[in-house]
Design an enzyme around this catalytic site. Structure first.
Site, mmCIF file in Angstrom:
data_model
loop_
_atom_site.group_PDB
_atom_site.id
_atom_site.type_symbol
_atom_site.label_atom_id
_atom_site.label_comp_id
_atom_site.label_asym_id
_atom_site.label_seq_id
_atom_site.Cartn_x
_atom_site.Cartn_y
_atom_site.Cartn_z
ATOM 1 N N ASP A 170 0.844 -1.190 0.000
ATOM 2 C CA ASP A 170 0.000 0.000 0.000
ATOM 3 C C ASP A 170 0.884 1.247 0.000
ATOM 4 O O ASP A 170 1.894 1.309 0.698
ATOM 5 C CB ASP A 170 -0.920 -0.011 1.226
ATOM 6 C CG ASP A 170 -2.076 0.953 1.084
ATOM 7 O OD1 ASP A 170 -3.228 0.485 0.960
ATOM 8 O OD2 ASP A 170 -1.842 2.187 1.091
ATOM 9 N N ILE A 171 0.500 2.240 -0.793
ATOM 10 C CA ILE A 171 1.294 3.465 -0.920
ATOM 11 C C ILE A 171 1.244 4.297 0.358
ATOM 12 O O ILE A 171 2.120 5.134 0.591
ATOM 13 C CB ILE A 171 0.785 4.284 -2.140
ATOM 14 C CG1 ILE A 171 1.866 5.208 -2.655
ATOM 15 C CG2 ILE A 171 -0.493 5.028 -1.824
ATOM 16 C CD1 ILE A 171 1.568 5.808 -4.016
ATOM 17 N N ASN B 138 -12.802 -3.341 2.463
ATOM 18 C CA ASN B 138 -13.717 -2.221 2.667
ATOM 19 C C ASN B 138 -14.730 -2.202 1.528
ATOM 20 O O ASN B 138 -14.350 -2.209 0.356
ATOM 21 C CB ASN B 138 -12.944 -0.897 2.691
ATOM 22 C CG ASN B 138 -12.059 -0.769 3.918
ATOM 23 O OD1 ASN B 138 -12.459 -1.159 5.004
ATOM 24 N ND2 ASN B 138 -10.860 -0.236 3.743
ATOM 25 N N GLY C 130 -15.329 3.256 3.865
ATOM 26 C CA GLY C 130 -14.257 4.080 3.299
ATOM 27 C C GLY C 130 -13.639 3.509 2.042
ATOM 28 O O GLY C 130 -12.502 3.840 1.712
ATOM 29 N N SER D 293 -12.279 3.347 -1.322
ATOM 30 C CA SER D 293 -11.862 4.479 -2.163
ATOM 31 C C SER D 293 -11.378 4.045 -3.537
ATOM 32 O O SER D 293 -11.362 4.856 -4.464
ATOM 33 C CB SER D 293 -10.778 5.293 -1.460
ATOM 34 O OG SER D 293 -9.613 4.518 -1.258
ATOM 35 N N HIS E 199 -10.084 -5.507 -3.383
ATOM 36 C CA HIS E 199 -8.760 -5.687 -2.770
ATOM 37 C C HIS E 199 -8.941 -6.048 -1.314
ATOM 38 O O HIS E 199 -9.831 -5.544 -0.634
ATOM 39 C CB HIS E 199 -7.889 -4.431 -2.909
ATOM 40 C CG HIS E 199 -8.548 -3.163 -2.440
ATOM 41 N ND1 HIS E 199 -9.480 -2.494 -3.197
ATOM 42 C CD2 HIS E 199 -8.417 -2.463 -1.290
ATOM 43 C CE1 HIS E 199 -9.887 -1.415 -2.536
ATOM 44 N NE2 HIS E 199 -9.262 -1.380 -1.362
ATOM 45 N N HIS F 252 -6.905 -5.835 2.214
ATOM 46 C CA HIS F 252 -5.780 -5.259 2.933
ATOM 47 C C HIS F 252 -5.241 -6.331 3.880
ATOM 48 O O HIS F 252 -5.990 -6.855 4.719
ATOM 49 C CB HIS F 252 -6.218 -4.079 3.799
ATOM 50 C CG HIS F 252 -6.783 -2.909 3.064
ATOM 51 N ND1 HIS F 252 -6.074 -1.740 2.864
ATOM 52 C CD2 HIS F 252 -8.002 -2.710 2.506
ATOM 53 C CE1 HIS F 252 -6.836 -0.872 2.211
ATOM 54 N NE2 HIS F 252 -8.014 -1.436 1.980
HETATM 55 P P1 AMP Z 1 -9.766 1.301 0.226
HETATM 56 O O1 AMP Z 1 -9.882 2.605 0.970
HETATM 57 O O2 AMP Z 1 -10.143 0.105 1.011
HETATM 58 O O3 AMP Z 1 -10.469 1.373 -1.123
HETATM 59 O O4 AMP Z 1 -8.211 1.102 -0.046
HETATM 60 C C1 AMP Z 1 -7.524 1.662 -1.111
HETATM 61 C C2 AMP Z 1 -6.074 1.627 -0.732
HETATM 62 O O5 AMP Z 1 -5.304 1.825 -1.904
HETATM 63 C C3 AMP Z 1 -5.634 2.686 0.263
HETATM 64 O O6 AMP Z 1 -5.110 2.055 1.433
HETATM 65 C C4 AMP Z 1 -4.583 3.481 -0.480
HETATM 66 O O7 AMP Z 1 -3.518 3.911 0.347
HETATM 67 C C5 AMP Z 1 -4.135 2.495 -1.530
HETATM 68 N N1 AMP Z 1 -3.564 3.077 -2.734
HETATM 69 C C6 AMP Z 1 -4.047 4.133 -3.445
HETATM 70 N N2 AMP Z 1 -3.260 4.373 -4.506
HETATM 71 C C7 AMP Z 1 -2.260 3.461 -4.472
HETATM 72 C C8 AMP Z 1 -1.119 3.203 -5.293
HETATM 73 N N3 AMP Z 1 -0.859 3.943 -6.391
HETATM 74 N N4 AMP Z 1 -0.292 2.182 -4.957
HETATM 75 C C9 AMP Z 1 -0.547 1.446 -3.840
HETATM 76 N N5 AMP Z 1 -1.609 1.636 -3.035
HETATM 77 C C10 AMP Z 1 -2.447 2.630 -3.333
#
Ligand code: AMP
Ligand code: ZN
Length: 114
Positions: free
Chosen positions: A30-31, A87, A93, A95, A100, A102
């Site tokens: 995760d970034i 999520n 949340g 996003s 995916h 986590h």
């Molecule tokens: P969610 O909020 O469950 O949809 O998780 C989306 C996740 O994607 C968040 O934890 C972000 O930090 C992660 N994320 C967003 N952009 C990137 C990226 N370019 N590379 C890796 N992780 C990312």
């Protein structure tokens, strides 16, 4: 689906620290990590979220969970413990609208979650 961020990561159009790949799944860090280990396990095939998974996707979803458990062993958090989170929807949340999980670990995680 080139407009999807995770599809673009899977296609290696956007850089990410990919730590695992097989025919069905990809995992990358995760970034914005929320724990010392924070890995996202995703299907290669675009599925918007867990709620969009159909009966025929059950094997795929099971495979993603099995990959997460294997990565927990590789990341050396299997014994200390970890959490697997999907999520779904605004209250959770969500996003990025590509399914995916986590994988979080390496520190004591609080419960209930925020
Ligand atoms: P969610 O909020 O469950 O949809 O998780 C989306 C996740 O994607 C968040 O934890 C972000 O930090 C992660 N994320 C967003 N952009 C990137 C990226 N370019 N590379 C890796 N992780 C990312
Ligand atoms: Zn996608």
């Amino acid at each position: 689906m080139p407009e999807c961020l995770f599809c673009r990561i899977i296609a290696q159009e956007i850089p990410a620290e990919i730590i695992y790949e097989d025919e069905q799944a990809v995992a990358f860090r995760d970034i914005n990590p929320q724990a010392p280990v924070h890995v996202l396990v995703v299907p290669r095939r675009h599925l918007p979220n867990l709620g969009a998974a159909q009966a025929e996707d059950e094997d795929l979803v099971g495979h993603l969970c099995a990959v997460a458990a294997e990565l927990a062993r590789r990341e050396r958090i299997a014994k200390s413990g970890y959490r697997l989170v999907a999520n779904v929807g605004p209250d959770a949340g969500e996003s990025v609208h590509h399914l995916h999980f986590h994988l979080l670990g390496g520190r004591r995680l609080t419960w209930p979650p925020g």
